[in-house]
Design an enzyme around this catalytic site. Structure first.
Site, PDB file in Angstrom:
ATOM      1  N   SER A  14     -24.773 -30.328 -72.423  1.00  0.00           N
ATOM      2  CA  SER A  14     -24.477 -30.069 -73.805  1.00  0.00           C
ATOM      3  C   SER A  14     -24.064 -31.345 -74.473  1.00  0.00           C
ATOM      4  O   SER A  14     -23.594 -32.162 -73.858  1.00  0.00           O
ATOM      5  CB  SER A  14     -23.441 -28.984 -73.510  1.00  0.00           C
ATOM      6  OG  SER A  14     -22.337 -29.141 -74.993  1.00  0.00           O
ATOM      7  N   LYS A  15     -24.437 -31.190 -75.855  1.00  0.00           N
ATOM      8  CA  LYS A  15     -24.503 -32.410 -76.747  1.00  0.00           C
ATOM      9  C   LYS A  15     -22.841 -32.167 -77.574  1.00  0.00           C
ATOM     10  O   LYS A  15     -22.549 -32.979 -78.115  1.00  0.00           O
ATOM     11  CB  LYS A  15     -25.431 -32.416 -77.854  1.00  0.00           C
ATOM     12  CG  LYS A  15     -26.811 -33.059 -77.113  1.00  0.00           C
ATOM     13  CD  LYS A  15     -26.681 -34.269 -76.385  1.00  0.00           C
ATOM     14  CE  LYS A  15     -27.691 -34.532 -75.301  1.00  0.00           C
ATOM     15  NZ  LYS A  15     -27.585 -35.658 -74.341  1.00  0.00           N
ATOM     16  N   LYS A  65     -21.279 -15.896 -74.663  1.00  0.00           N
ATOM     17  CA  LYS A  65     -20.927 -15.632 -76.214  1.00  0.00           C
ATOM     18  C   LYS A  65     -20.366 -14.099 -76.403  1.00  0.00           C
ATOM     19  O   LYS A  65     -19.512 -13.732 -77.047  1.00  0.00           O
ATOM     20  CB  LYS A  65     -21.912 -15.898 -77.223  1.00  0.00           C
ATOM     21  CG  LYS A  65     -22.337 -17.407 -77.282  1.00  0.00           C
ATOM     22  CD  LYS A  65     -23.421 -17.698 -78.434  1.00  0.00           C
ATOM     23  CE  LYS A  65     -23.745 -19.139 -78.384  1.00  0.00           C
ATOM     24  NZ  LYS A  65     -24.653 -19.463 -79.592  1.00  0.00           N
ATOM     25  N   GLY A 237     -33.495 -27.312 -84.598  1.00  0.00           N
ATOM     26  CA  GLY A 237     -32.378 -26.933 -84.807  1.00  0.00           C
ATOM     27  C   GLY A 237     -31.198 -27.795 -84.291  1.00  0.00           C
ATOM     28  O   GLY A 237     -29.955 -27.479 -84.186  1.00  0.00           O
TER      29      GLY A 237
END
Ligand code: ATR
Length: 273
Positions: A14-15, A65, A237
């Site tokens: 993950s960034k 989510k 994205g």
């Protein structure tokens, strides 16, 4: 120090820690931001433990989510519409507020690229969670028409029916599509497998804007394909990733970070520039 993190599985790449650390530095906010990768059936427990131990807020990514949506105390209107939560904030009253900043991030990134949404004809590919999150924010920009198309047509029909009260959204099969569209947004996960959604090449023209919610160090399969067929404006994205993060940071800290420089640094970090 105030603690934040992102829950996901897998989440190692993950960034979000990189992005939020740069936001914090830029806005001179004292916080730390980490990663959590609970087993898929241990997310609820991990989330509760994080907040019991003083966590202030978190992001939630795949595959948690939809579960996060059911675990918070209350939902923002946009999270309710999206049916998913990607941002949780512990409010001063001790309430866990679930929000969804993905669609706002998409729209902010489209605008930052100068894409006109009002009165435009938009084609949205896919009818999964990513498409659901994008629909209300896109319709709020008052497009002339928004067509949802999906491999499994019934899912596109369901989405169009669900969001019909917000604007001119319809469902069509890939075979039914008639151009010209001003903007095509790929929300499918096809690029993940190096596959392409079954879109007719004739729908691509030189003035069309192409957006792929996926990103990578090089062009996604969909962006390469669209370029081959004459598209001149293509976007991936990565900008959406930074913009949804900026929106989450604003929810948590009440201060909006700038995104341009952070996006540039992220691209450098990924070896894109
Ligand atoms: P997300 O939460 O990322 O949207 P999802 O809910 O699993 O993920 O949805 C994936 C979407 O990509 C779906 O619309 C899926 O189409 P189906 O509903 O027919 O499964 C679409 N998709 C995945 N692979 C695809 C492919 N090779 N071609 C076209 N659409 C594809």
């Amino acid at each position: 120090m105030d603690r934040y993190l992102v829950f996901g599985h897998p989440v190692r790449h993950s960034k979000s820690p990189f992005i939020h650390t740069l936001f914090a530095r830029q806005t001179q906010q004292e916080l730390e931001y980490g990663l959590a990768e609970p087993a898929v059936d241990e997310f609820a427990h991990a989330l509760r433990t994080f907040f019991d131990q003083g966590g202030k807020g978190c992001n939630v990514t795949v595959p948690f989510k939809e579960q996060a949506f059911t675990l918070v105390d209350c939902l923002s209107p946009r999270a309710k519409r999206a049916g998913a939560v990607n941002t949780i904030k512990l409010t001063d009253d001790g309430v866990l507020l679930g929000d969804n900043t993905d669609g706002a991030g998409l729209v902010a990134d489209l605008k930052s690229h100068g894409v006109m949404l009002a009165d435009s004809r938009i084609l949205l590919l896919g009818a999964g969670g990513a498409a659901r999150g994008a629909l209300a924010p896109l319709l709020a920009e008052l497009p002339g028409e928004l067509v949802v198309t999906n491999r499994t047509h019934t899912k596109a029909q369901q989405l169009a029916a669900e969001f019909h009260d917000l604007g001119p959204v319809t469902a069509q099969t890939y075979e039914q599509l008639v151009g010209p569209f001003d903007l095509v947004i790929n929300s499918t996960s096809a690029s993940l497998q190096g596959e392409l959604p079954p879109l007719a090449p004739a729908l691509i023209h030189t003035d069309i804007a192409i957006y792929d919610m996926m990103y990578g160090a090089s062009d996604t399969a969909f962006i390469s394909w669209a370029k081959q067929h004459g598209a001149r404006q293509t976007m991936d994205g990565l900008g959406m990733l930074v913009e949804q993060a900026a929106e989450a940071f604003t929810v948590w800290r009440g201060i909006r970070p700038g995104t341009k420089q952070v996006l540039r640094e992220l691209k450098r970090n990924l070896g894109v520039i």
